[in-house]
Design an enzyme around this catalytic site. Structure first.
Site, short mmCIF file in Angstrom:
data_model
loop_
_atom_site.label_atom_id
_atom_site.label_comp_id
_atom_site.label_asym_id
_atom_site.label_seq_id
_atom_site.Cartn_x
_atom_site.Cartn_y
_atom_site.Cartn_z
CE LYS A 115 -12.06 -27.61 10.65
NZ LYS A 115 -10.95 -27.16 11.39
CE LYS A 220 -9.16 -23.97 5.43
NZ LYS A 220 -8.36 -23.46 6.47
CE LYS A 223 -2.56 -26.28 11.23
NZ LYS A 223 -3.82 -25.70 11.71
#
Ligand code: AQP
Length: 358
Positions: A115, A220, A223
């Site tokens: 991230k 994966k 969202k």
């Protein structure tokens, strides 16, 4: 000395539309665990500001995740459903854990590396400390079991490390205050451990603990993926689900008849695993049925199944979202009940650390 009550805690971030991965990897299992455990299910809004500080409609997203919990079958009367920021103990305990955990532990977290990307110096301090807050979420309720998807495995190992270090660092004070607890044994034949916080068991088992992107079988389903075609959202209607499944990446070969034949075919593996998880049947059985068939035959069957399973949840979510007052009342009530448990833990923690209180 008392024994610890088995208790389940898990959370979902209000960072966007829930997708099939969140449903199969987490929420569906939350529903099952209600039958055997006391459960707390939390919309973790404090976590949602770690990667992105300003959200257009955080309150709306929080209500929408709550609606998904309820629509999937979580019972907020028998169990506790709330949003994290209502209970101040999460942030208080996270601060103590920031001082228990080591910077090196945080720097090793894969999710932080992914991230934060290349510009780590510019990531928020909150993003680095995210796993410490997650440990606080769980241990504030001295939860013994945490159902999560496979991506959260490393964070749960860190939660265990924090619990063990806290128990060891403060062992003498925990003992002197009479707060030592018999913790559940790690294995059926092992002696019970002792300490204040339980060494939480991750529940990462069964089908679809890692649902992959429909556009790339090595990533994966997420969202935050910029492509909406990469995921099936719980808010998608039948037409959108069919279109996304039709456009899902595949390879040119027919489906194999045995699981061995899915090796090296991540997209095929993902679609078959999704089908098996939605149908509640083993992969071997699905391949026995579809082996030898092309994706042009398999994809419509998968789309129909996904619509069949998800549409009642989507409809119920819409109905619940039309009554925000009811959702807010559920969260308020849950927050009060969670707050009572949290307060008792924080009283103990403050005494253990040596903060004056009371
Ligand atoms: N693809 C997945 N397959 C199985 N389980 C998954 N989970 C997430 N993605 C998958 C599980 O869903 C729960 C809630 O996740 P979260 O919202 O707290 O955060 P996340 O893991 O970071 O999920 P996303 O969708 O990938 O969100 P963004 O894009 O915001 O990071 C967790 O139990 C998680 O394991």
């Amino acid at each position: 000395m008392s024994a610890i009550t088995p208790r389940v805690f898990s959370g979902v971030q209000p960072t966007g539309n829930l997708h099939l991965g969140n449903y199969l990897g987490a929420i569906r299992r939350f529903v099952t665990l209600q039958e055997s455990h006391d459960c707390l299910y939390c919309v973790v809004d404090l976590h949602s500001i770690t990667a992105q500080l300003v959200h257009e409609d955080l309150a709306g997203q929080t209500r929408s995740i709550t609606a998904a919990f309820l629509a999937a079958g979580i019972d907020p009367k028998r169990h506790i459903v709330f949003n994290q920021s209502r209970v101040s103990g999460h942030a208080e305990l996270a601060w103590v854990f920031n001082c228990v955990a080591r910077i090196g532990w945080m720097n090793r977290m894969t999710q932080f590396k992914e991230k934060a990307g290349k510009d780590r110096e510019n990531a928020s301090l909150g993003l680095l400390a995210y796993p410490s807050l997650m440990a606080a979420d769980i241990l504030l309720y001295r939860a013994t079991h945490v159902p999560v998807g496979d991506d959260q495995k490393q964070h749960l190992e860190l939660t265990r490390d924090i619990a063990v270090k806290f128990n060891n660092d403060f062992a003498a004070r925990i003992e002197a205050l009479g707060l030592t607890t018999d913790l559940p044994a790690e294995a059926p034949d092992a002696a019970p451990a002792r300490g204040y916080f339980p060494v939480t068991q991750p529940l990462i088992e069964g089908a679809a603990t890692r649902v992959m992107s429909l556009k790339d079988g090595s990533k994966k389903m997420s969202k935050s993926d910029p492509s909406d075609l990469s995921r099936i959202n719980l808010t998608d209607d039948a037409e959108a689900i069919s279109r996304k499944v039709r456009k899902a990446k595949t390879d040119p070969d027919a489906l194999p008849s045995e699981a061995e034949g899915l090796k090296g075919r991540p997209e095929a593996d993902n679609l078959v695993s999704i089908y098996a998880a939605l149908a509640g049947r083993p992969v071997a059985e699905i391949l026995a049925e579809f082996g030898g068939q092309q994706f042009s035959a398999f994809k419509p069957a998968l789309a129909d199944l996904a619509v069949h399973v998800l549409s009642p949840i989507t409809e119920e979510m819409r109905r619940l979202e039309a009554d925000p007052g009811h959702i807010d009342a559920v969260l308020k009530d849950g927050g009060e009940r969670a707050g009572a448990i949290a307060e008792a833990t924080m009283r103990d923690v403050k005494s253990i650390v040596g903060f004056l209180h009371g």
